[in-house]
Write an enzyme that holds these catalytic residues in place. Structure first.
Site, PDB file in Angstrom:
ATOM      1  N   SER A  12      99.083  15.916 -43.787  1.00  0.00           N
ATOM      2  CA  SER A  12      99.369  15.648 -45.190  1.00  0.00           C
ATOM      3  C   SER A  12      99.024  16.914 -45.964  1.00  0.00           C
ATOM      4  O   SER A  12      98.015  17.567 -45.685  1.00  0.00           O
ATOM      5  CB  SER A  12      98.505  14.487 -45.692  1.00  0.00           C
ATOM      6  OG  SER A  12      98.488  14.463 -47.102  1.00  0.00           O
ATOM      7  N   HIS A  13      99.819  17.235 -46.954  1.00  0.00           N
ATOM      8  CA  HIS A  13      99.535  18.439 -47.740  1.00  0.00           C
ATOM      9  C   HIS A  13      98.227  18.329 -48.519  1.00  0.00           C
ATOM     10  O   HIS A  13      97.690  19.332 -48.974  1.00  0.00           O
ATOM     11  CB  HIS A  13     100.727  18.795 -48.632  1.00  0.00           C
ATOM     12  CG  HIS A  13     101.857  19.311 -47.804  1.00  0.00           C
ATOM     13  ND1 HIS A  13     101.915  20.602 -47.355  1.00  0.00           N
ATOM     14  CD2 HIS A  13     102.945  18.686 -47.277  1.00  0.00           C
ATOM     15  CE1 HIS A  13     102.991  20.772 -46.616  1.00  0.00           C
ATOM     16  NE2 HIS A  13     103.633  19.616 -46.542  1.00  0.00           N
ATOM     17  N   GLU A  96     106.897  12.222 -38.016  1.00  0.00           N
ATOM     18  CA  GLU A  96     106.778  13.347 -37.075  1.00  0.00           C
ATOM     19  C   GLU A  96     106.168  12.874 -35.762  1.00  0.00           C
ATOM     20  O   GLU A  96     106.630  13.264 -34.679  1.00  0.00           O
ATOM     21  CB  GLU A  96     105.941  14.471 -37.694  1.00  0.00           C
ATOM     22  CG  GLU A  96     106.670  15.205 -38.801  1.00  0.00           C
ATOM     23  CD  GLU A  96     105.796  16.126 -39.626  1.00  0.00           C
ATOM     24  OE1 GLU A  96     106.358  16.856 -40.472  1.00  0.00           O
ATOM     25  OE2 GLU A  96     104.554  16.131 -39.459  1.00  0.00           O
TER      26      GLU A  96
END
Length: 183
Positions: A12-13, A96
Site C-alpha cells: 500500500s502506498h 497483485e
C-alpha cells in the site's frame, strides 16, 4: 526463461517508508561469498538480489497500468508483500497477490509484517488490525478463484516485538536465495 525480477514488491502506498527501506536494503545486500555460485533449488546463487520490481521505480508512464503490472508479476520469481492494515484493505495489493498465485502458484510468496496483526480479522473486535490481505490468508482453488481454505503465509516481521529489521531482512534474503537462514 529466467525471470527479469528477483521479486515484485506489493504494498500500500501508505507503507512507502517501509518499501523504500526494503527495496534499498535488499538491492544493496551482498550475498556472503561462501554462498555465491552455490547450486540451490532456485539455481545458482547470485552475488546480489537484483533487480526488485517496485512500481514507482520501474514503471514508465503508461496509459495501461494493468498490463504493465501484470507483465511485471509474470516476470518476477517471487512476490514480497508488505503487510499492514492498509495493505490488507487495498484491493490493488489483494489483486497483485491473487494474480501472482494464478501465474506462479502459492509457494513463492513472502510476507513482511510492517504493522497490524496477522489473522486479526478472525475476531470482529480486532478486524481493523488485520495485516494480511484476503488473497494471502486463503488458498486459491482449482478454478483460480480464492477459496475458503486458510493459507499459512511465510512471514518476516520488522516490528520491534517481531524479528526487527535486521533479522527480517536476512529471512527475506535467505528465502529469495533459496538458502537456509543460518547460512
Amino acid at each position: 526463461m529466467a525471470p527479469r525480477y528477483s521479486a515484485f514488491l506489493s504494498y500500500s502506498h501508505r507503507d512507502k517508508a517501509v518499501v523504500v527501506w526494503l527495496h534499498r536494503t535488499l538491492e544493496t545486500y551482498r550475498v556472503p561469498s561462501k554462498l555465491v555460485g552455490l547450486e540451490t533449488s532456485l539455481g545458482i546463487t547470485p552475488a546480489r538480489l537484483l533487480p526488485l520490481f517496485r512500481d514507482r521505480d520501474e514503471l514508465p508512464a503508461s496509459d495501461d497500468l494493468g498490463s504493465a503490472i501484470t507483465a511485471a508479476l509474470a516476470a518476477s520469481q517471487f512476490l514480497v508483500v508488505i503487510c499492514s492494515p492498509a495493505a490488507a484493505a487495498s484491493r490493488w495489493v489483494d489483486q497483485e497477490i491473487l494474480s501472482f498465485k494464478r501465474m506462479h502458484g502459492e509457494g513463492r510468496i513472502f510476507a513482511l509484517i510492517a504493522s497490524g496483526e496477522p489473522f486479526a480479522s478472525a475476531s470482529p473486535e480486532t478486524a481493523d488490525q488485520e495485516c494480511f490481505p484476503p488473497s494471502l490468508r486463503f488458498r486459491i482453488g482449482p478454478d483460480g478463484e480464492l477459496s475458503n481454505e486458510p493459507a499459512e503465509p511465510i512471514a518476516a516481521d520488522i516490528r520491534p516485538e517481531g524479528d526487527g529489521k535486521r533479522l527480517a531482512k536476512l529471512k527475506l534474503a535467505a528465502g529469495l536465495l533459496g538458502v537456509e537462514l543460518d547460512a
